[in-house]
Design a protein around this motif. Structure first.
Motif, PDB file in Angstrom:
ATOM      1  N   ALA A  27      15.103 -13.378   2.461  1.00  0.00           N
ATOM      2  CA  ALA A  27      15.459 -14.414   3.440  1.00  0.00           C
ATOM      3  C   ALA A  27      14.404 -14.460   4.543  1.00  0.00           C
ATOM      4  O   ALA A  27      13.962 -15.536   4.969  1.00  0.00           O
ATOM      5  N   THR A  28      13.970 -13.296   4.987  1.00  0.00           N
ATOM      6  CA  THR A  28      12.971 -13.228   6.058  1.00  0.00           C
ATOM      7  C   THR A  28      11.624 -13.783   5.581  1.00  0.00           C
ATOM      8  O   THR A  28      10.964 -14.542   6.305  1.00  0.00           O
ATOM      9  N   ALA A  29      11.244 -13.427   4.353  1.00  0.00           N
ATOM     10  CA  ALA A  29       9.966 -13.934   3.823  1.00  0.00           C
ATOM     11  C   ALA A  29      10.002 -15.458   3.677  1.00  0.00           C
ATOM     12  O   ALA A  29       9.012 -16.146   3.972  1.00  0.00           O
ATOM     13  N   LEU A  30      11.125 -16.000   3.250  1.00  0.00           N
ATOM     14  CA  LEU A  30      11.230 -17.463   3.105  1.00  0.00           C
ATOM     15  C   LEU A  30      11.199 -18.140   4.480  1.00  0.00           C
ATOM     16  O   LEU A  30      10.591 -19.205   4.641  1.00  0.00           O
ATOM     17  N   ALA A  31      11.819 -17.499   5.467  1.00  0.00           N
ATOM     18  CA  ALA A  31      11.784 -18.069   6.820  1.00  0.00           C
ATOM     19  C   ALA A  31      10.350 -18.102   7.341  1.00  0.00           C
ATOM     20  O   ALA A  31       9.891 -19.107   7.902  1.00  0.00           O
ATOM     21  N   ALA A  32       9.638 -17.011   7.139  1.00  0.00           N
ATOM     22  CA  ALA A  32       8.241 -16.961   7.586  1.00  0.00           C
ATOM     23  C   ALA A  32       7.426 -18.053   6.889  1.00  0.00           C
ATOM     24  O   ALA A  32       6.612 -18.741   7.509  1.00  0.00           O
ATOM     25  N   HIS A  33       7.692 -18.225   5.597  1.00  0.00           N
ATOM     26  CA  HIS A  33       6.967 -19.244   4.829  1.00  0.00           C
ATOM     27  C   HIS A  33       7.223 -20.645   5.398  1.00  0.00           C
ATOM     28  O   HIS A  33       6.295 -21.422   5.640  1.00  0.00           O
ATOM     29  N   VAL A  34       8.489 -20.940   5.638  1.00  0.00           N
ATOM     30  CA  VAL A  34       8.862 -22.275   6.127  1.00  0.00           C
ATOM     31  C   VAL A  34       8.287 -22.538   7.522  1.00  0.00           C
ATOM     32  O   VAL A  34       7.900 -23.661   7.848  1.00  0.00           O
ATOM     33  N   LEU A  35       8.198 -21.477   8.318  1.00  0.00           N
ATOM     34  CA  LEU A  35       7.692 -21.638   9.694  1.00  0.00           C
ATOM     35  C   LEU A  35       6.179 -21.459   9.781  1.00  0.00           C
ATOM     36  O   LEU A  35       5.604 -21.530  10.869  1.00  0.00           O
ATOM     37  N   GLY A  36       5.536 -21.211   8.631  1.00  0.00           N
ATOM     38  CA  GLY A  36       4.079 -21.042   8.636  1.00  0.00           C
ATOM     39  C   GLY A  36       3.661 -19.835   9.452  1.00  0.00           C
ATOM     40  O   GLY A  36       2.617 -19.848  10.105  1.00  0.00           O
ATOM     41  N   SER A  37       4.471 -18.782   9.390  1.00  0.00           N
ATOM     42  CA  SER A  37       4.232 -17.601  10.214  1.00  0.00           C
ATOM     43  C   SER A  37       4.167 -16.369   9.320  1.00  0.00           C
ATOM     44  O   SER A  37       4.343 -16.454   8.103  1.00  0.00           O
ATOM     45  N   GLU A  38       3.907 -15.238   9.924  1.00  0.00           N
ATOM     46  CA  GLU A  38       4.020 -13.969   9.211  1.00  0.00           C
ATOM     47  C   GLU A  38       5.336 -13.323   9.636  1.00  0.00           C
ATOM     48  O   GLU A  38       5.785 -13.534  10.778  1.00  0.00           O
ATOM     49  N   VAL A  39       5.914 -12.510   8.749  1.00  0.00           N
ATOM     50  CA  VAL A  39       7.214 -11.889   9.032  1.00  0.00           C
ATOM     51  C   VAL A  39       7.191 -11.169  10.392  1.00  0.00           C
ATOM     52  O   VAL A  39       8.115 -11.312  11.203  1.00  0.00           O
ATOM     53  N   HIS A  41       5.717 -11.792  13.007  1.00  0.00           N
ATOM     54  CA  HIS A  41       5.644 -12.652  14.199  1.00  0.00           C
ATOM     55  C   HIS A  41       6.908 -13.484  14.419  1.00  0.00           C
ATOM     56  O   HIS A  41       6.956 -14.299  15.342  1.00  0.00           O
ATOM     57  N   LEU A  42       7.911 -13.315  13.571  1.00  0.00           N
ATOM     58  CA  LEU A  42       9.116 -14.140  13.716  1.00  0.00           C
ATOM     59  C   LEU A  42       9.900 -13.708  14.960  1.00  0.00           C
ATOM     60  O   LEU A  42      10.080 -12.520  15.209  1.00  0.00           O
ATOM     61  N   ALA A  43      10.370 -14.708  15.713  1.00  0.00           N
ATOM     62  CA  ALA A  43      11.200 -14.419  16.899  1.00  0.00           C
ATOM     63  C   ALA A  43      12.637 -14.797  16.565  1.00  0.00           C
ATOM     64  O   ALA A  43      12.943 -15.979  16.340  1.00  0.00           O
ATOM     65  N   ALA A  44      13.523 -13.792  16.553  1.00  0.00           N
ATOM     66  CA  ALA A  44      14.891 -13.996  16.072  1.00  0.00           C
ATOM     67  C   ALA A  44      15.641 -15.070  16.859  1.00  0.00           C
ATOM     68  O   ALA A  44      16.470 -15.795  16.310  1.00  0.00           O
ATOM     69  N   ASP A  45      15.344 -15.197  18.168  1.00  0.00           N
ATOM     70  CA  ASP A  45      16.111 -16.134  18.994  1.00  0.00           C
ATOM     71  C   ASP A  45      15.516 -17.541  19.020  1.00  0.00           C
ATOM     72  O   ASP A  45      16.077 -18.437  19.666  1.00  0.00           O
ATOM     73  N   ALA A  46      14.396 -17.735  18.341  1.00  0.00           N
ATOM     74  CA  ALA A  46      13.762 -19.064  18.347  1.00  0.00           C
ATOM     75  C   ALA A  46      14.680 -20.083  17.674  1.00  0.00           C
ATOM     76  O   ALA A  46      15.360 -19.763  16.688  1.00  0.00           O
ATOM     77  N   GLU A  47      14.679 -21.293  18.209  1.00  0.00           N
ATOM     78  CA  GLU A  47      15.463 -22.365  17.579  1.00  0.00           C
ATOM     79  C   GLU A  47      14.587 -23.026  16.514  1.00  0.00           C
ATOM     80  O   GLU A  47      13.388 -23.249  16.722  1.00  0.00           O
ATOM     81  N   VAL A  48      15.209 -23.316  15.379  1.00  0.00           N
ATOM     82  CA  VAL A  48      14.444 -23.849  14.241  1.00  0.00           C
ATOM     83  C   VAL A  48      14.729 -25.339  14.102  1.00  0.00           C
ATOM     84  O   VAL A  48      15.893 -25.745  13.971  1.00  0.00           O
ATOM     85  N   PRO A  49      13.693 -26.187  14.123  1.00  0.00           N
ATOM     86  CA  PRO A  49      13.899 -27.626  13.997  1.00  0.00           C
ATOM     87  C   PRO A  49      14.636 -27.967  12.696  1.00  0.00           C
ATOM     88  O   PRO A  49      14.475 -27.286  11.679  1.00  0.00           O
ATOM     89  N   ALA A  50      15.418 -29.044  12.731  1.00  0.00           N
ATOM     90  CA  ALA A  50      16.311 -29.386  11.608  1.00  0.00           C
ATOM     91  C   ALA A  50      15.552 -29.513  10.288  1.00  0.00           C
ATOM     92  O   ALA A  50      16.021 -29.033   9.239  1.00  0.00           O
ATOM     93  N   ALA A  51      14.380 -30.150  10.321  1.00  0.00           N
ATOM     94  CA  ALA A  51      13.652 -30.370   9.062  1.00  0.00           C
ATOM     95  C   ALA A  51      13.264 -29.037   8.423  1.00  0.00           C
ATOM     96  O   ALA A  51      13.329 -28.865   7.193  1.00  0.00           O
ATOM     97  N   ARG A  52      12.864 -28.083   9.275  1.00  0.00           N
ATOM     98  CA  ARG A  52      12.481 -26.751   8.755  1.00  0.00           C
ATOM     99  C   ARG A  52      13.717 -26.015   8.229  1.00  0.00           C
ATOM    100  O   ARG A  52      13.667 -25.346   7.207  1.00  0.00           O
ATOM    101  N   ALA A  53      14.803 -26.137   8.964  1.00  0.00           N
ATOM    102  CA  ALA A  53      16.042 -25.471   8.539  1.00  0.00           C
ATOM    103  C   ALA A  53      16.498 -26.020   7.185  1.00  0.00           C
ATOM    104  O   ALA A  53      16.991 -25.280   6.323  1.00  0.00           O
TER     105      ALA A  53
END
Ligand SMILES: C[S@@+](CC[C@H](N)C(=O)[O-])C[C@H]1O[C@@H](n2cnc3c(N)ncnc32)[C@H](O)[C@@H]1O
Length: 286
Positions: A27-39, A41-53
């Motif tokens: 789940a974390t790797a897919l989130a990083a992929h969708v956000l164009g980030s590395e695992v 660097h993910l910020a747990a409290d960041a809000e994710v735009p609807a299209a990315r979600a």
């Protein structure tokens, strides 16, 4: 907007229900992929735009169907390099790090080694060896045209990044004439062949979503291995090393085949970190 933490927690539950082996990690790797980030660097409290979600939810649903993670993110890491993969191409396994380590170890005292990677797939092992040993000449062989295309793509990318270019060959690793110009000169051969017996039930990631020619190899899983051993014996110099991955059920049969062929010495089998048989290594007898 949902927070990243909420999205990952929800995805973890979905993937757990689908019996995915590492639900939180995937789940974390897919989130990083969708956000164009590395695992990292993910910020747990960041809000994710609807299209990315939404995209994230689509990928999680596919992972819950057991599509391999690498086919969804399009990449995998091995030996300090990133390789691109896609459906139809084998996703390199982290287990192959042990093959790389063994290969690097036996080459420590060899200057400008000649290396051949057979069944190269995406080129991962060959490219990781070239990355580790810039002085090496590395050849790699693959039968499947789609895999070979990805190996070419990955090879070009690694060369652009400064690694020593490798040479890719379309070919059957059981061909008695394969790379005949290298006969008796190769210092190291790595092979991660298909090795599962036909008809064995596997996790869907392998049984359903990987190409059959990358996984299955005859009634005992040894068709390619049987064919490749005499080729390896011909290519290796005296004292050169073969490192060949095999199935968990082959820890005696593969060393036995090597002994029976009479071309190899110092034959030993090695396990992965879970103590499951993983590969056999041997030296070309003098
Ligand atoms: C288990 S995958 C390993 C790929 C890569 N070495 C890795 O570790 O990611 C096996 C690969 O061998 C290729 N292959 C199967 N039979 C082959 C043969 N007879 N000659 C050459 N390649 C073959 C498949 O297409 C597949 O890409």
């Amino acid at each position: 907007m949902p927070t990243l933490r909420w999205l990952i927690d929800t995805a973890e539950r979905t993937l757990s229900a689908a019996v995915v082996p590492d639900p939180r990690g995937d789940a974390t790797a897919l989130a990083a992929h969708v956000l164009g980030s590395e695992v990292a660097h993910l910020a747990a409290d960041a809000e994710v735009p609807a299209a990315r979600a939404e995209l994230f939810a689509e990928l999680v649903a596919k992972r819950a169907e057991r599509v391999p993670l690498g086919h969804l993110t399009g990449r995998m890491f091995l030996g300090g390099i990133e390789v691109a993969v896609a459906p139809g191409v084998f996703v390199p396994r982290v287990h192959s790090e042990l093959v790389l380590a063994h290969g690097a170890d036996v080459l420590r005292a060899v200057a400008a080694p000649l290396i051949v990677d057979l069944c190269t797939g995406s080129g991962a092992i060959a490219l990781a060896m070239a990355h580790r040993r810039p002085d090496a000449r590395v050849h790699a062989v693959e039968l499947d045209p789609l895999a070979l295309d990805w190996a070419r793509f990955n090879a070009a990318r690694c060369a652009e990044a400064g690694d020593t270019p490798i040479r890719l060959h379309a070919g059957d690793v059981t061909d008695p004439e394969l790379l005949a110009e290298l006969d008796g000169h190769v210092d190291l051969i790595t092979v991660n062949p298909p090795f599962v017996p036909d008809g064995v039930q596997l996790l869907p990631e392998y049984g359903k979503f990987h190409p059959k020619q990358a996984i299955f190899s005859g009634s005992d899983g040894l068709d390619v291995i049987r064919g490749v051993l005499p080729v390896a014996g011909r290519l290796l110099r005296d004292g050169g090393t073969l490192v060949i991955e095999h199935g968990r059920f082959h820890q005696e049969t593969v060393p036995g085949l090597l002994r029976a062929g009479g071309q190899f010495a110092e034959i030993a089998d090695y396990c992965d970190h879970d103590r499951q048989p993983l590969y056999t290594a041997a030296r070309r007898a003098r």
